[in-house]
Design a protein around this motif. Structure first.
Motif, PDB file in Angstrom:
ATOM      1  N   ASN A  31      -4.281   3.159  -0.979  1.00 11.67           N
ATOM      2  CA  ASN A  31      -5.080   3.423   0.222  1.00 11.67           C
ATOM      3  C   ASN A  31      -5.835   2.174   0.671  1.00 11.67           C
ATOM      4  O   ASN A  31      -5.877   1.864   1.862  1.00 11.67           O
ATOM      5  CB  ASN A  31      -6.087   4.543  -0.050  1.00 11.67           C
TER       6      ASN A  31
ATOM      7  N   MET B  89      -5.051  13.677  -1.284  1.00  5.86           N
ATOM      8  CA  MET B  89      -3.791  13.365  -0.601  1.00  5.86           C
ATOM      9  C   MET B  89      -3.417  14.435   0.426  1.00  5.86           C
ATOM     10  O   MET B  89      -2.835  14.123   1.463  1.00  5.86           O
ATOM     11  CB  MET B  89      -2.662  13.188  -1.616  1.00  5.86           C
TER      12      MET B  89
ATOM     13  N   VAL C 267      -9.364   9.768   1.588  1.00  2.38           N
ATOM     14  CA  VAL C 267      -9.466   8.507   0.849  1.00  2.38           C
ATOM     15  C   VAL C 267     -10.665   8.555  -0.086  1.00  2.38           C
ATOM     16  O   VAL C 267     -10.580   8.166  -1.261  1.00  2.38           O
ATOM     17  CB  VAL C 267      -9.567   7.305   1.823  1.00  2.38           C
TER      18      VAL C 267
ATOM     19  N   GLY D 279       0.815  -1.207   0.000  1.00 10.78           N
ATOM     20  CA  GLY D 279       0.000   0.000   0.000  1.00 10.78           C
ATOM     21  C   GLY D 279       0.849   1.257   0.000  1.00 10.78           C
ATOM     22  O   GLY D 279       0.604   2.187  -0.766  1.00 10.78           O
TER      23      GLY D 279
ATOM     24  N   GLU E 254      -5.614  13.596   3.337  1.00 10.80           N
ATOM     25  CA  GLU E 254      -5.103  12.369   3.963  1.00 10.80           C
ATOM     26  C   GLU E 254      -3.847  12.636   4.774  1.00 10.80           C
ATOM     27  O   GLU E 254      -3.677  12.088   5.870  1.00 10.80           O
ATOM     28  CB  GLU E 254      -4.765  11.329   2.895  1.00 10.80           C
TER      29      GLU E 254
ATOM     30  N   LEU F  52      -3.098   5.632  -6.316  1.00 10.46           N
ATOM     31  CA  LEU F  52      -3.313   6.152  -4.969  1.00 10.46           C
ATOM     32  C   LEU F  52      -4.491   5.457  -4.293  1.00 10.46           C
ATOM     33  O   LEU F  52      -4.421   5.113  -3.109  1.00 10.46           O
ATOM     34  CB  LEU F  52      -3.547   7.659  -5.014  1.00 10.46           C
ATOM     35  N   ALA F  53      -5.560   5.246  -5.037  1.00  6.40           N
ATOM     36  CA  ALA F  53      -6.724   4.568  -4.464  1.00  6.40           C
ATOM     37  C   ALA F  53      -6.384   3.127  -4.098  1.00  6.40           C
ATOM     38  O   ALA F  53      -6.755   2.639  -3.025  1.00  6.40           O
ATOM     39  CB  ALA F  53      -7.892   4.608  -5.445  1.00  6.40           C
TER      40      ALA F  53
ATOM     41  N   PHE G 239      -3.331  -0.299   2.152  1.00  5.37           N
ATOM     42  CA  PHE G 239      -2.837   0.158   3.443  1.00  5.37           C
ATOM     43  C   PHE G 239      -3.869  -0.096   4.542  1.00  5.37           C
ATOM     44  O   PHE G 239      -3.543  -0.624   5.608  1.00  5.37           O
ATOM     45  CB  PHE G 239      -2.479   1.648   3.379  1.00  5.37           C
ATOM     46  N   LEU G 240      -5.114   0.273   4.291  1.00  7.71           N
ATOM     47  CA  LEU G 240      -6.149   0.094   5.309  1.00  7.71           C
ATOM     48  C   LEU G 240      -6.451  -1.377   5.565  1.00  7.71           C
ATOM     49  O   LEU G 240      -6.639  -1.786   6.717  1.00  7.71           O
ATOM     50  CB  LEU G 240      -7.417   0.836   4.896  1.00  7.71           C
TER      51      LEU G 240
ATOM     52  N   ILE H 257       1.140   4.031  -2.982  1.00 10.57           N
ATOM     53  CA  ILE H 257       0.910   5.452  -2.709  1.00 10.57           C
ATOM     54  C   ILE H 257       2.111   6.279  -3.158  1.00 10.57           C
ATOM     55  O   ILE H 257       1.959   7.314  -3.815  1.00 10.57           O
ATOM     56  CB  ILE H 257       0.601   5.667  -1.212  1.00 10.57           C
TER      57      ILE H 257
ATOM     58  N   PHE I 277      -8.723  11.897   7.290  1.00 10.62           N
ATOM     59  CA  PHE I 277      -8.070  10.779   6.602  1.00 10.62           C
ATOM     60  C   PHE I 277      -9.050  10.047   5.696  1.00 10.62           C
ATOM     61  O   PHE I 277      -8.782   9.839   4.512  1.00 10.62           O
ATOM     62  CB  PHE I 277      -7.465   9.818   7.630  1.00 10.62           C
TER      63      PHE I 277
END
Length: 117
Positions: A30, A78, A66, A9, A81, A26-27, A33-34, A13, A62
């Motif tokens: 995200n 971003m 997202v 992730g 975020e 980027l999506a 990462f989550l 990013i 945040f």
């Protein structure tokens, strides 16, 4: 699995930012990462971390960022975020910097840093 998802992730990013804020990368970063964070600490602890009363401002920024990245406005998303991330993890930064400072005490790394310095 969770550490790998978080690592991928962060890679996506960073790669999305290097490619002039590519919204798809980027999506995807995200989401990875989550989901990696959920795998590392569990769903309930992730939920309680993000939705604590003092951290609601950072959480809203945040997750709002997202959502805006997913709506294909990557630069604004971003920025939101980043502000939310700093607000959420503000208490973690001194611990991380203290750990990075203690890396110089490891014998092998101190020899390498002296040789390079």
């Amino acid at each position: 699995i969770g550490v790998g998802l978080v690592g991928f992730g962060l890679f996506f990013i960073l790669f999305g930012m290097l490619l002039y804020f590519d919204s798809v990368l980027l999506a995807f970063g995200n989401i990875l990462f989550l989901s990696g964070l959920v795998f590392i600490i569990g769903f309930r602890r992730t939920f309680t971390f993000f939705f604590q009363r003092p951290k609601l401002k950072g959480t809203s920024f945040f997750f709002g960022g997202v959502l805006i990245v997913l709506m294909r406005w990557p630069l604004l998303g971003m920025l939101l975020e980043a502000y939310g991330f700093v607000t959420l993890f503000r208490s973690f930064f001194p611990v991380a910097f203290g750990f990075l400072g203690s890396l110089a005490n490891i014998p092998l790394l101190s020899k390498v840093s002296r040789a390079l310095g």
